[in-house]
Design an enzyme around this catalytic site. Structure first.
Site, PDB file in Angstrom:
ATOM      1  N   LYS A  80       0.840  -1.221   0.000  1.00 21.69           N
ATOM      2  CA  LYS A  80       0.000   0.000   0.000  1.00 21.69           C
ATOM      3  C   LYS A  80       0.861   1.252   0.000  1.00 21.69           C
ATOM      4  O   LYS A  80       0.365   2.367   0.052  1.00 21.69           O
ATOM      5  CB  LYS A  80      -0.887   0.033   1.248  1.00 21.69           C
ATOM      6  CG  LYS A  80      -1.811  -1.144   1.395  1.00 21.69           C
ATOM      7  CD  LYS A  80      -2.634  -0.967   2.669  1.00 21.69           C
ATOM      8  CE  LYS A  80      -3.466  -2.181   2.969  1.00 21.69           C
ATOM      9  NZ  LYS A  80      -3.997  -2.138   4.341  1.00 21.69           N
ATOM     10  N   HIS A 129      24.826  -9.938   4.293  1.00 26.48           N
ATOM     11  CA  HIS A 129      24.001 -11.012   4.871  1.00 26.48           C
ATOM     12  C   HIS A 129      24.724 -11.518   6.130  1.00 26.48           C
ATOM     13  O   HIS A 129      25.260 -12.619   6.148  1.00 26.48           O
ATOM     14  CB  HIS A 129      23.824 -12.115   3.828  1.00 26.48           C
ATOM     15  CG  HIS A 129      22.747 -13.106   4.136  1.00 26.48           C
ATOM     16  ND1 HIS A 129      22.156 -13.222   5.379  1.00 26.48           N
ATOM     17  CD2 HIS A 129      22.145 -14.036   3.349  1.00 26.48           C
ATOM     18  CE1 HIS A 129      21.241 -14.180   5.330  1.00 26.48           C
ATOM     19  NE2 HIS A 129      21.216 -14.699   4.117  1.00 26.48           N
TER      20      HIS A 129
HETATM   21  C1  NCD Z   1      21.651 -16.695   0.282  1.00 28.68           C
HETATM   22  C2  NCD Z   1      21.023 -15.324   0.175  1.00 28.68           C
HETATM   23  O1  NCD Z   1      19.825 -15.173   0.383  1.00 28.68           O
HETATM   24  O2  NCD Z   1      21.774 -14.418  -0.128  1.00 28.68           O
HETATM   25  N1  NCD Z   1      20.757 -17.648   0.779  1.00 28.68           N
HETATM   26  C3  NCD Z   1      20.667 -17.817   2.124  1.00 28.68           C
HETATM   27  O3  NCD Z   1      20.322 -16.921   2.849  1.00 28.68           O
HETATM   28  N2  NCD Z   1      21.067 -18.995   2.598  1.00 28.68           N
HETATM   29  C4  NCD Z   1      22.303 -17.143  -0.947  1.00 28.68           C
HETATM   30  C5  NCD Z   1      21.544 -17.115  -2.239  1.00 28.68           C
HETATM   31  O4  NCD Z   1      20.360 -16.765  -2.275  1.00 28.68           O
HETATM   32  O5  NCD Z   1      22.158 -17.461  -3.242  1.00 28.68           O
END
Ligand code: NCD
Length: 306
Positions: A80, A129
């Site tokens: 939204k 990440h």
């Molecule tokens: C990874 C990501 O999301 O970056 N996956 C994960 O979290 N295990 C790797 C990927 O998506 O290739």
């Protein structure tokens, strides 16, 4: 308020303490079954995920807490037009801690600036990440016995692969780690990782395109998938997607105690015939992810005084 947006938000001592706690939980999960009773984790996933979201949810459940959230942007008020900072301000009224994945680089950081509860970055675009990195560090330490003096090959999509960027940021602070970056020319590391992390830290590294040539020197091989969703056109993806396919034949020249990691999902970059090889660590790695997330949730809740 303490958040985990970038793996460098934790110093090495804190990381090692977290990995120790994760190992303790792994060894005696029954001791931790009630520690988050009455606590809630919200998983706000604006981008697809299997392992990361489910391992966060399993982690909170195994700590005795509860989970709420959404697994696609379409089912949230983002559809939204709500901003992420408004979303977390509202979710902070309902949950004690938030794990967020977002396709836009920097979205979890922006959210953290407005949040009254700890935010964990569960992946932001092609950027970072950090909880995958904690998982990877725990796996390397358990498989190799330590986090120093080894050669790691990072293979595949080093440009868009956020897990690689965070892992390099962490390992460049460890002693005696040599990086061999294996990718096609177009998928090499972004400049900010090469310059601001590898060169700045004085780490030993090389960038090559041939996996076979470097295989004999590797102690750890970190395979990654080509990140289709971050390509600008399908043609480039199709041309590059099969650049590296690890097969039993390619492992013939590898060390006998090589550890093969992959954050998963695998597309076809590791032949399933390798799964039965004791050097394949990727399913153990996925399991470790749950324990290290349990440790992280505990630490952040404790620091937030919750
Ligand atoms: C990874 C990501 O999301 O970056 N996956 C994960 O979290 N295990 C790797 C990927 O998506 O290739």
């Amino acid at each position: 308020m303490r958040h985990l947006i970038d793996i460098r938000d934790l110093d090495m001592r804190e990381i090692l303490t977290l990995l120790d706690l994760a190992d303790d939980i792994y060894a005696k999960p029954e001791d931790f079954r009630e520690v988050c009773r009455y606590k809630k984790l919200a998983t706000l996933f604006f981008e697809p995920s299997t392992r990361t979201r489910l391992s966060f949810e399993a982690a909170m459940m195994e700590l005795g807490g509860k989970v709420l959230g959404f697994s696609e942007a379409a089912s949230s008020s983002a559809s939204k037009g709500e901003s992420v900072s408004d979303t977390v301000r509202v979710v902070g009224c309902y949950a004690d801690i938030i794990a967020m994945r977002h396709p836009k680089e920097g979205a979890p950081l922006a959210a953290a600036l407005h949040s009254t509860v700890p935010i964990i970055n569960a992946g932001d675009g092609g950027h970072n990440h950090p909880t995958q990195t904690l998982t990877d560090l725990m796996t390397i330490r358990r498989e190799k016995g330590g986090l120093s003096d080894f050669t790691i090959g990072l293979c595949g999509d080093l440009k868009f692969g956020r897990t690689v960027h965070s892992l390099i940021a962490a390992l460049s602070r460890c002693e005696g780690v040599k990086f061999v970056c294996i990718s096609p020319e177009e998928l090499r590391l972004p400049g900010y990782v090469r310059q601001d992390v590898l060169i700045k830290s004085g780490a030993e590294f090389e960038e090559v395109s041939d996996l076979a040539e470097v295989m004999p020197e590797l102690d750890v091989l970190y395979m990654t998938r080509v990140q289709r969703e971050r390509f600008f056109n399908e043609e480039d993806y199709l041309r590059l997607k099969d650049s590296y396919i690890l097969t039993p034949a390619k492992l013939e020249r590898a060390k006998r105690d090589l550890s093969i990691l992959h954050p998963l999902p695998r597309v076809n970059e590791i032949d399933t015939a390798i799964d039965a090889d004791p050097r394949a660590c990727y399913f153990r790695q996925a399991l470790n992810g749950k324990f290290v997330r349990m440790a992280l949730i505990l630490k952040l809740l404790e620091e937030a005084g919750k």
